[in-house]
Design a protein around this motif. Structure first.
Motif, PDB file in Angstrom:
ATOM      1  N   TRP A   1       0.822  -1.205   0.000  1.00 39.17           N
ATOM      2  CA  TRP A   1       0.000   0.000   0.000  1.00 39.17           C
ATOM      3  C   TRP A   1       0.854   1.253   0.000  1.00 39.17           C
ATOM      4  O   TRP A   1       0.460   2.288  -0.573  1.00 39.17           O
TER       5      TRP A   1
ATOM      6  N   THR B   1       0.307   3.964  -2.970  1.00 35.94           N
ATOM      7  CA  THR B   1       0.036   5.375  -2.695  1.00 35.94           C
ATOM      8  C   THR B   1       1.110   6.265  -3.293  1.00 35.94           C
ATOM      9  O   THR B   1       0.825   7.338  -3.827  1.00 35.94           O
TER      10      THR B   1
ATOM     11  N   THR C   1       0.409   6.572  -6.952  1.00 36.48           N
ATOM     12  CA  THR C   1      -0.711   7.485  -7.193  1.00 36.48           C
ATOM     13  C   THR C   1      -0.259   8.932  -7.107  1.00 36.48           C
ATOM     14  O   THR C   1      -0.568   9.753  -7.987  1.00 36.48           O
TER      15      THR C   1
ATOM     16  N   ASP D   1      -6.669   5.932  -1.419  1.00 35.37           N
ATOM     17  CA  ASP D   1      -5.396   5.247  -1.175  1.00 35.37           C
ATOM     18  C   ASP D   1      -4.780   5.678   0.153  1.00 35.37           C
ATOM     19  O   ASP D   1      -4.300   4.847   0.930  1.00 35.37           O
ATOM     20  N   MET D   2      -4.789   6.972   0.416  1.00 32.71           N
ATOM     21  CA  MET D   2      -4.166   7.458   1.646  1.00 32.71           C
ATOM     22  C   MET D   2      -4.947   7.003   2.870  1.00 32.71           C
ATOM     23  O   MET D   2      -4.351   6.644   3.903  1.00 32.71           O
TER      24      MET D   2
END
Length: 428
Positions: A373, A377, A380, A407-408
């Motif tokens: 993740w 992120t 992104t 995402d955050m």
């Protein structure tokens, strides 16, 4: 929040979907053991709710299993005191169950369910007040367990060892408590890293000041972001900076005079002037004050001492603050660089996790998913970097804003266990 595709894997960071779009970000500050995997305790801390103190279902014979309550789970009443820690658990069984912890002593206590050999914790309840009962919901596999009672102002007491057998699943992971001694080496290493960043920060801030002094505001605008991002990567140390943080990176929040308030200083004060038509003459004093504050931080940092207990919490808080400040545009004073700042905050989180990784590797099975993740992120955010010129947050289409926030938000939730696992726990 974005609408997710139900056909995608909610746990796969490559799928473009957050596990549950309706979940609020984790903002709790109570300690919980966040453990992943099959045979792990799930601790339910229900503050202020007192469940029944006795065993439901009336009297039992010695051969009766634990009775079921309204939740459909077997419940076992366990006594918590200095003399009777863990008494009452006489019918061990595998699977999901609830221990109703009854504090019969005159003082508050913490209660852990642990592996008596390794000390690994499967579940815990904090602040169990005298005369109250609170539940500890767990999922147990085969193996040995014991309750440890840690009364306030008294030595810890470990109850009898109880062996669980007959379960179908292998014994799962648990978290060995992190001590202050464990956190000292990564804290010292991180402090040294911060020292090097203060030197870089001073150099870049001096370049910003020199451009303002020379009246070259175009060069000052080019110098502002690189200097500011150095500071934004240092987020885990902000609490140790004290008043220096306001002098270097303060905002107008809480200032009665707003933009005109004399207390509005630092990077954002200079930013506002640079992107709102301020003259070089009007910016010299704020730029000089910023450079002076940075030099004072650099020179004084070797005498500062970070609290090791803060390290894990900061790993979660950096990006939590990013969600609340940068991704809402609250800290944009004209440069439109919130996404660049968010990216720098992500770098700061990675640096901190790198220091904590030796402790997390054996305690946090979901660490590889967290890494995924982080990568997602970062990818992104990087998609909005145009060769060092970042897209202003306010110009992005709604779908892009949703993707960034999604995402955050998921990343912040996945960082919450780091804060909990690295919280210093009492063991004696």
């Amino acid at each position: 929040m974005p609408v997710s595709d139900p056909g995608q894997d909610a746990d796969d960071p490559s799928s473009g979907q957050v596990g549950d779009p309706g979940r609020p970000p984790w903002h709790g500050r109570r300690r919980q053991v966040w453990l992943a995997g099959g045979v792990v305790a799930s601790v339910a801390l229900i503050a202020g709710v007192v469940l029944w103190a006795g065993s439901p279902g009336g009297p039992r014979t010695a051969d009766d299993p634990a009775p079921h309550a309204a939740d459909g789970l077997p419940h076992t009443s366990v006594e918590v005191s200095r003399s009777s820690c863990g008494q009452g658990w006489v019918h061990p069984q595998p699977g999901t169950q609830v221990f109703d912890l009854r504090n019969t002593s005159s003082g508050a206590a913490e209660v852990d369910l642990l592996d008596p050999t390794t000390g690994a914790v499967y579940g815990e309840v904090e602040g169990l007040a005298p005369g109250t009962t609170r539940p500890m919901r767990v999922v147990l596999g085969n193996g040995a367990y014991a309750f440890k009672c840690l009364p306030d102002d008294a030595d810890a007491v470990t109850g009898p060892t109880v062996r669980v057998a007959g379960g179908s699943a292998a014994r799962g992971p648990a978290a060995v408590p992190v001590t202050a001694h464990d956190l000292i080496p990564p804290t010292l290493a991180y402090q040294q890293w911060i020292q090097a960043r203060t030197v870089e920060l001073a150099q870049r801030t001096d370049a910003l000041k020199d451009a303002v002094d020379a009246g070259d505001l175009a060069a000052a605008r080019r110098a502002w972001l690189p200097a500011h991002l150095v500071y934004e990567r240092m987020g885990a140390a902000y609490g140790t900076f004290g008043d220096a943080d306001s002098a270097i990176n303060g905002t107008t929040a809480g200032l009665p005079g707003g933009l005109a308030d004399p207390g509005f200083a630092g990077f954002h004060r200079v930013e506002y002037g640079l992107w709102h038509g301020g003259s070089a003459a009007s910016l010299r004093r704020p730029a000089d004050a910023l450079a002076e504050a940075v030099r004072a931080l650099r020179d004084g940092w070797p005498q500062e001492r970070m609290d090791p207990a803060d390290l894990g919490l900061r790993a979660h808080e950096i990006l939590e603050n990013t969600l609340q400040r940068e991704l809402t545009g609250r800290t944009d004073y004209g440069s439109g660089s919130n996404l660049a700042t968010a990216r720098a905050n992500l770098d700061g989180t990675r640096e901190l996790l790198g220091r904590l990784r030796p402790l997390l590797a054996a305690r946090f099975p979901e660490l590889p998913r967290l890494d995924s993740w982080l990568d997602r992120t970062q990818h992104t955010l990087d998609s909005f970097d145009r060769g060092g010129t970042w897209a202003p947050l306010g110009t992005l289409p709604r779908a892009d804003r949703q993707r960034i926030n999604s995402d955050m938000s998921e990343l912040v939730e996945r960082l919450a266990p780091v804060a909990a696992l690295c919280d210093v726990r009492r063991t004696t």
